[in-house]
Design a protein around this motif. Structure first.
Motif, PDB file in Angstrom:
ATOM      1  N   ASP A 106     -10.397  -2.991   8.970  1.00 40.69           N
ATOM      2  CA  ASP A 106     -10.859  -3.887   9.908  1.00 40.69           C
ATOM      3  C   ASP A 106     -11.049  -5.357   9.129  1.00 40.69           C
ATOM      4  N   LYS A 107     -11.976  -5.177   8.080  1.00 48.49           N
ATOM      5  CA  LYS A 107     -12.420  -6.407   7.301  1.00 48.49           C
ATOM      6  C   LYS A 107     -11.032  -6.775   6.533  1.00 48.49           C
ATOM      7  N   VAL A 108     -10.457  -6.266   5.958  1.00 51.31           N
ATOM      8  CA  VAL A 108      -9.115  -6.623   5.349  1.00 51.31           C
ATOM      9  C   VAL A 108      -8.313  -7.748   6.440  1.00 51.31           C
ATOM     10  N   ALA A 109      -8.034  -6.726   7.718  1.00 51.48           N
ATOM     11  CA  ALA A 109      -7.136  -7.286   8.975  1.00 51.48           C
ATOM     12  C   ALA A 109      -7.916  -8.852   9.206  1.00 51.48           C
ATOM     13  N   ARG A 110      -9.165  -8.908   9.056  1.00 53.78           N
ATOM     14  CA  ARG A 110      -9.791 -10.228   9.378  1.00 53.78           C
ATOM     15  C   ARG A 110      -9.445 -11.298   8.448  1.00 53.78           C
ATOM     16  N   ALA A 111      -9.511 -10.723   7.082  1.00 50.40           N
ATOM     17  CA  ALA A 111      -9.254 -11.541   6.062  1.00 50.40           C
ATOM     18  C   ALA A 111      -7.923 -12.124   5.979  1.00 50.40           C
ATOM     19  N   PRO A 127      -8.824  -4.777  17.051  1.00 53.00           N
ATOM     20  CA  PRO A 127      -8.881  -4.014  15.887  1.00 53.00           C
ATOM     21  C   PRO A 127      -7.780  -4.046  15.247  1.00 53.00           C
ATOM     22  N   GLY A 128      -8.019  -4.380  13.782  1.00 52.72           N
ATOM     23  CA  GLY A 128      -6.976  -4.891  12.663  1.00 52.72           C
ATOM     24  C   GLY A 128      -6.314  -3.590  12.237  1.00 52.72           C
ATOM     25  N   GLY A 129      -6.838  -2.456  12.207  1.00 47.43           N
ATOM     26  CA  GLY A 129      -6.084  -1.262  11.453  1.00 47.43           C
ATOM     27  C   GLY A 129      -4.445  -1.519  11.711  1.00 47.43           C
ATOM     28  N   PRO A 130      -4.254  -1.367  12.948  1.00 51.21           N
ATOM     29  CA  PRO A 130      -2.941  -1.146  13.324  1.00 51.21           C
ATOM     30  C   PRO A 130      -2.022  -2.123  12.894  1.00 51.21           C
ATOM     31  N   HIS A 131      -2.245  -3.349  12.789  1.00 48.74           N
ATOM     32  CA  HIS A 131      -1.720  -4.695  12.634  1.00 48.74           C
ATOM     33  C   HIS A 131      -1.524  -4.363  11.056  1.00 48.74           C
ATOM     34  N   VAL A 132      -2.467  -4.010  10.193  1.00 47.18           N
ATOM     35  CA  VAL A 132      -2.407  -3.905   8.485  1.00 47.18           C
ATOM     36  C   VAL A 132      -1.244  -2.785   8.593  1.00 47.18           C
ATOM     37  N   ASP A 133      -1.413  -1.585   9.344  1.00 45.41           N
ATOM     38  CA  ASP A 133      -0.539  -0.574   8.845  1.00 45.41           C
ATOM     39  C   ASP A 133       1.069  -0.793   9.131  1.00 45.41           C
ATOM     40  N   ARG A 134       1.153  -1.587  10.496  1.00 49.09           N
ATOM     41  CA  ARG A 134       2.612  -2.026  10.917  1.00 49.09           C
ATOM     42  C   ARG A 134       3.121  -2.743   9.705  1.00 49.09           C
ATOM     43  N   VAL A 170       0.871 -12.248   3.391  1.00 51.80           N
ATOM     44  CA  VAL A 170       0.023 -11.235   4.301  1.00 51.80           C
ATOM     45  C   VAL A 170       0.707  -9.916   4.160  1.00 51.80           C
ATOM     46  N   ALA A 171       1.888  -9.947   4.309  1.00 55.31           N
ATOM     47  CA  ALA A 171       2.628  -8.540   4.216  1.00 55.31           C
ATOM     48  C   ALA A 171       2.562  -7.799   2.877  1.00 55.31           C
ATOM     49  N   ALA A 172       2.670  -8.480   1.833  1.00 55.21           N
ATOM     50  CA  ALA A 172       2.666  -7.976   0.369  1.00 55.21           C
ATOM     51  C   ALA A 172       1.283  -7.358   0.263  1.00 55.21           C
ATOM     52  N   ILE A 173       0.229  -8.219   0.694  1.00 51.17           N
ATOM     53  CA  ILE A 173      -1.188  -8.030   0.510  1.00 51.17           C
ATOM     54  C   ILE A 173      -1.471  -6.518   1.427  1.00 51.17           C
ATOM     55  N   ALA A 174      -0.956  -6.576   2.628  1.00 51.89           N
ATOM     56  CA  ALA A 174      -1.307  -5.564   3.421  1.00 51.89           C
ATOM     57  C   ALA A 174      -0.663  -4.127   2.800  1.00 51.89           C
ATOM     58  N   ARG A 175       0.516  -4.153   2.398  1.00 52.97           N
ATOM     59  CA  ARG A 175       1.223  -3.167   1.587  1.00 52.97           C
ATOM     60  C   ARG A 175       0.585  -2.557   0.486  1.00 52.97           C
ATOM     61  N   GLY A 176      -0.146  -3.575  -0.289  1.00 54.28           N
ATOM     62  CA  GLY A 176      -0.997  -3.382  -1.542  1.00 54.28           C
ATOM     63  C   GLY A 176      -2.309  -2.692  -1.183  1.00 54.28           C
ATOM     64  N   GLY A 213       1.228   4.978   7.787  1.00 56.61           N
ATOM     65  CA  GLY A 213       1.587   5.141   6.338  1.00 56.61           C
ATOM     66  C   GLY A 213       0.794   6.320   6.002  1.00 56.61           C
ATOM     67  N   LEU A 214      -0.344   6.586   6.158  1.00 57.26           N
ATOM     68  CA  LEU A 214      -1.075   7.722   5.823  1.00 57.26           C
ATOM     69  C   LEU A 214      -0.678   9.257   6.457  1.00 57.26           C
ATOM     70  N   ARG A 215      -0.086   9.243   7.512  1.00 60.95           N
ATOM     71  CA  ARG A 215       0.414  10.172   8.127  1.00 60.95           C
ATOM     72  C   ARG A 215       1.756  10.839   7.279  1.00 60.95           C
TER      73      ARG A 215
END
Length: 344
Positions: free
Chosen positions: A174-179, A185-192, A240-246, A282-284
């Motif tokens: 959630d904190k990374v998603a906000r950044a 909730p930001g988790g699903p956005h980062v995962d996608r 943001v896509a490359a950061i989210a994947r990293g 991604g985790l699954r």
């Protein structure tokens, strides 16, 4: 009833630990007859996160209606219930109190035993809703407030062998998603975004001591903020896509490696995944691939049983019921409730 047959155990379960008002009816700890969830996500999105006082008020507004809906959907009458279960903790104290008071009221009105239930035990036993558990087993708990490796030598016995030393993994998402500019909730956005990205920014892995099963995500979160700020200082738009994947690759690698090592070192027969972040694609995918390679039996509940729900509370409460019976009616909501002390 045929000779030797046992009477079915129906448990009405209530979950109000955070921002979902949930009620379910579960038969024999594994068959879900109803599972009603009223989410507050839209309400809290305007604030960028859960506001405890608002969450409590929303629970009060809908709890009676959700209980009625769950009972009606299950086709069960109060006299058929064996007990009333409720999340005792951990969670937001005001939110917990709404569920506890509702459960106590029903227990008194209907003359039923009360079962105070641990929220994380619920997440763990959500796996029993989809498969038979084999002991000893290892559980990777990943949620907004918890990141833990829990060893279960036998049914209802919990031993935490590793936990986060700072941010829980869901909190870090959630904190990374906000950044990165995503709403709560930001988790699903980062995962996608992570799964769609063609490349990844290299970010650190926090392995801690060589033999440690603990986790740490605050440094990773800071590393993401540093990448974002450096890009902006150079007048560039952050990728943001490359950061989210990293970010996701870093998180997933550490979670998977430590979980596999924990299974091997304890001789666990199964690895269970649970908690809200267990819905992360991604985790699954990474855990399924690694467990297949290692020959480890992996159980993951469907997403509806990963996020907060009451069916999981009914599943865990059944274990407590069969071993210890009910909980005294003077039971209190406990935001710091210990999983290990809740063991049967």
């Amino acid at each position: 009833m045929e000779k030797g047959a046992t009477q079915a155990v129906y448990i009405l379960a209530i979950e109000t630990s955070c921002d979902e008002t949930a009620v379910a009816v579960v038969k024999d700890g594994s068959e879900v007859l109803s599972n009603i969830i009223s989410s507050q996500i839209e309400t809290h999105r305007a604030f960028g996160g859960v506001v405890p006082e608002v969450a409590s008020r929303k629970h009060v507004e809908v709890i009676t209606l959700i209980i009625e809906e769950a009972m009606a959907a299950a086709g069960i009458q109060p006299h058929q219930l064996a007990a009333i279960a409720v999340t005792q903790g951990p969670g937001l104290v005001g939110a917990l109190l709404v569920g506890v008071v509702a459960a106590k009221s029903l227990a008194l009105a209907w003359g039923k035993p009360l079962i105070g239930t641990h929220h994380i035990a619920g997440h763990i036993y959500a796996n029993r809703l989809v498969a038979e558990l084999k002991y000893p087993c290892m559980t990777l708990v990943v949620s907004g407030g918890h990141t833990e490796l829990v060893h279960m030598e036998q049914e209802g016995k919990f031993r935490i062998i590793g936990r986060t030393r700072d941010d829980a993994v869901g909190e870090a998402y959630d904190k990374v998603a906000r950044a990165l500019g995503f709403p709560y909730p930001g988790g699903p956005h980062v995962d996608r975004l992570a799964r769609e990205a063609s490349e990844a920014v290299t970010l650190p892995r926090a392995w801690l001591e060589p033999d440690s099963y603990d986790f740490s995500f605050s440094g990773l979160k800071s590393a993401v903020l540093n990448v974002v700020n450096q890009s902006k200082m150079k007048g560039l738009t952050p990728d943001v896509a490359a950061i989210a994947r990293g970010f996701q690759e870093s998180v997933v690698e550490v979670l998977v490696e430590k979980a596999i090592r924990a299974v091997r070192s304890t001789g666990a027969k199964q690895l269970l995944l649970c908690g809200g972040v267990a819905a992360n694609g991604g985790l699954r995918a990474a855990l399924m691939a690694r467990c297949k390679l290692e020959g480890i039996e992996l159980i993951i509940p469907p997403p509806i049983y990963c996020t907060d729900n009451a069916a999981m509370i009914g599943a865990a409460a059944y274990v407590k019921w069969t071993h210890d019976g009910g909980t005294p009616l003077d039971m209190v909501a406990d935001p710091g409730f210990s999983l290990e002390k809740w063991s049967v």
